[in-house]
Design an enzyme around this catalytic site. Structure first.
Site, short mmCIF file in Angstrom:
data_model
loop_
_atom_site.label_atom_id
_atom_site.label_comp_id
_atom_site.label_asym_id
_atom_site.label_seq_id
_atom_site.Cartn_x
_atom_site.Cartn_y
_atom_site.Cartn_z
N GLN A 78 0.95 -1.18 0.07
CA GLN A 78 0.04 0.06 -0.20
C GLN A 78 0.76 1.14 -0.08
O GLN A 78 1.25 1.78 1.10
CB GLN A 78 -0.99 -0.03 1.04
CG GLN A 78 -2.07 1.12 1.05
CD GLN A 78 -2.87 0.93 2.21
OE1 GLN A 78 -3.24 0.09 2.95
NE2 GLN A 78 -3.71 2.16 2.26
N PHE A 79 1.22 1.51 -1.12
CA PHE A 79 2.20 2.94 -1.20
C PHE A 79 1.49 4.03 -0.87
O PHE A 79 2.12 5.02 -0.41
CB PHE A 79 2.49 2.97 -2.66
CG PHE A 79 1.60 3.75 -3.55
CD1 PHE A 79 1.51 5.22 -3.78
CD2 PHE A 79 0.49 2.96 -4.38
CE1 PHE A 79 0.75 5.71 -4.53
CE2 PHE A 79 -0.43 3.75 -5.12
CZ PHE A 79 -0.19 5.02 -5.28
N THR A 80 0.19 4.18 -0.74
CA THR A 80 -0.43 5.35 -0.11
C THR A 80 -0.08 5.63 1.17
O THR A 80 -0.38 6.84 1.91
CB THR A 80 -2.05 5.38 -0.51
OG1 THR A 80 -2.48 4.18 0.26
CG2 THR A 80 -2.44 5.23 -1.93
#
Length: 152
Positions: A78-80
């Site tokens: 989850q790069f966010t």
């Protein structure tokens, strides 16, 4: 490296119409790899996730790790989680690692947990996923080991 960890009684990941991963009791780990993350951040994150004592013992105290309860780990990229919101309302993701090195480190994280004897399920890197979970407790832990944080 950042992780949002949830103690779950169950969790699963669906991509399109297909379930690609499922665990029962254990940990759901949302993982973000940031630019500059190296072996120190990786080792520290793996050690902390594997040893996190957030499951109850006989007295109801958070005193057991995921292995002690026979649980599993579901890891979802989850790069966010690397978002910066210092200015304005649109998040910036400049701290997030580029996709190819991020995927390598994500897979290294998964492999390191497996090397510790933990059953690990995983989402699909960079896919549009639907993640469902039942948060047990609720217990949610935030771990953040940024590059240059003075790790030994």
């Amino acid at each position: 490296m950042r992780a949002l960890i949830q103690r779950v009684s169950q969790a699963n990941v669906v991509v399109g119409d297909q379930e690609v991963a499922r665990i029962e009791r254990g940990l759901l780990v949302f993982l973000a790899v940031e630019k500059g993350d190296g072996p120190e951040q990786m080792e520290r994150m793996v050690r902390k996730v594997a040893g996190l004592r957030i499951f109850p013992d006989e007295e109801g105290r958070m005193n057991r790790d995921v292995a002690a309860i026979g649980g599993a780990v579901l890891v979802v990229s989850q790069f966010t989680l690397a978002a910066e919101l210092g200015r304005g309302y649109r998040p910036s993701f400049t701290r997030a690692e580029d996709p190819l090195p991020a995927k390598e480190k994500y897979l290294e994280f998964v492999a390191a947990l497996r090397q510790r004897g933990l059953p690990v399920a995983e989402g699909v890197f960079a896919a549009d996923m639907a993640v469902s979970l039942v948060n047990d407790g609720p217990v949610t832990i935030w771990l953040d080991y940024p590059p240059g944080d003075g790790l030994p």
